[in-house]
Structures are given as structure tokens and as C-alpha cells.
Write an enzyme that holds these catalytic residues in place. Structure first.
Site, short mmCIF file in Angstrom:
data_model
loop_
_atom_site.label_atom_id
_atom_site.label_comp_id
_atom_site.label_asym_id
_atom_site.label_seq_id
_atom_site.Cartn_x
_atom_site.Cartn_y
_atom_site.Cartn_z
CB CYS A 1 -1.00 -0.02 1.16
SG CYS A 1 -0.31 0.24 2.80
CB THR A 2 0.27 4.79 0.26
OG1 THR A 2 -0.59 4.61 -0.87
CG2 THR A 2 1.08 6.08 0.10
N GLY A 3 1.57 3.72 2.79
CA GLY A 3 2.38 3.99 3.97
C GLY A 3 2.73 2.80 4.83
CB THR B 1 0.66 2.80 9.00
OG1 THR B 1 -0.04 3.74 8.19
CG2 THR B 1 2.13 3.16 9.11
CB CYS B 2 -3.98 1.73 6.92
SG CYS B 2 -3.76 3.29 7.79
NE ARG B 3 -4.69 1.49 1.49
CZ ARG B 3 -4.55 2.20 0.41
NH1 ARG B 3 -5.39 2.05 -0.60
NH2 ARG B 3 -3.56 3.07 0.27
CG ASP C 1 -4.99 5.15 2.84
OD1 ASP C 1 -5.18 4.57 3.92
OD2 ASP C 1 -3.95 5.77 2.57
#
Length: 137
Positions: A7-9, A11-13, A112
Site C-alpha cells: 500500500c502507500t504507507g 500502516t493501514c491496508r 485508504d
């Protein structure tokens, strides 16, 4: 086979997807030799999973408290057989990095939840679960 969720960061997905996949593999495919990890395209190394991600995964018996974010790097890419990405934009980014298209799977344009409510994270978790089950089948 090694799958890296992107994902991007990170920290989530992708941490949720990694945790979900570990659970599915342990339950349904323990002897298939599948390993998983996660990374972010714009991640800062060493960040914990977001609190909402931790909380909604805990509801399903998934522990993300030990997660620390990692930025995608050549070493991670080299050991990855399949990149499972959250959006088409992530796919395009990997293609620009030279990752072959046959190694990339889009889980389904999963938005997101960063900055959203716990319910946003819960919906994201459930969608990731469904798409990760399909991927592992």
C-alpha cells in the site's frame, strides 16, 4: 511462494492484509509453503500500524501490535513472487519500478482508510479479507 502486500504507507491496508493472510494460511494452507509480508511505496521505516487498524484486526483475532512499517526496497522486491497491491495506482507505480506485470495482483482498488473512522477501517478490513481469500485460493 512469497507474497508481499503493498500500500502507500504500510500502516493501514497492507499490514491488515498481511495479518489476515497469515491467519488464512494458518487455517487453510499450512503446508503450502506460502509466506507473506508487507511494505509501503512511501512508507517511513519503523512506524507502527495505525491504532484503528490494530483495533479492528484485534476484533478478528489478528495481532498487529508488533508491526513496523517498511518502505519497498530492492531486497524486498527480489524475494517477492507476488505483489498484492491495494489499487491500480500501486500497480502502475510497481510497473514503473520495473516489476513485471505477471507478478502483480490488484486486490480491488481498496480505498485508504487513513484518517477515517473505526468503521471505515472495519469496512476496509472486511474487503481486504474477502480479496485476500480470493488471492490465496
Amino acid at each position: 511462494m512469497h507474497i508481499t502486500f503493498i500500500c502507500t504507507g504500510n500502516t493501514c491496508r497492507s499490514p491488515m492484509a498481511e495479518g489476515i493472510a497469515r491467519g488464512i494460511i494458518a487455517e487453510k494452507y499450512p503446508d503450502k509453503g506460502i509466506t507473506v509480508s508487507s511494505a509501503g511505496l512511501s512508507a517511513f521505516n519503523g512506524e507502527p500500524a495505525s491504532q484503528h487498524a490494530i483495533d479492528v484486526c484485534r476484533e478478528k483475532g489478528i495481532d498487529l501490535t508488533g508491526h513496523r512499517s517498511r518502505r519497498l526496497n530492492p531486497e524486498i522486491a527480489e524475494k517477492t513472487d507476488i505483489f498484492a497491491v491495494m489499487t491500480q495506482q500501486h500497480r502502475y507505480f510497481l510497473l514503473r519500478l520495473g516489476i513485471p506485470d505477471h507478478k502483480i495482483r490488484v486486490l480491488g482498488d481498496i480505498p485508504d482508510p487513513f484518517g477515517g473512522s473505526e468503521e471505515d477501517y472495519r469496512q476496509c478490513r472486511d474487503r481486504i479479507y474477502s480479496e485476500t481469500e480470493k488471492l490465496l485460493n
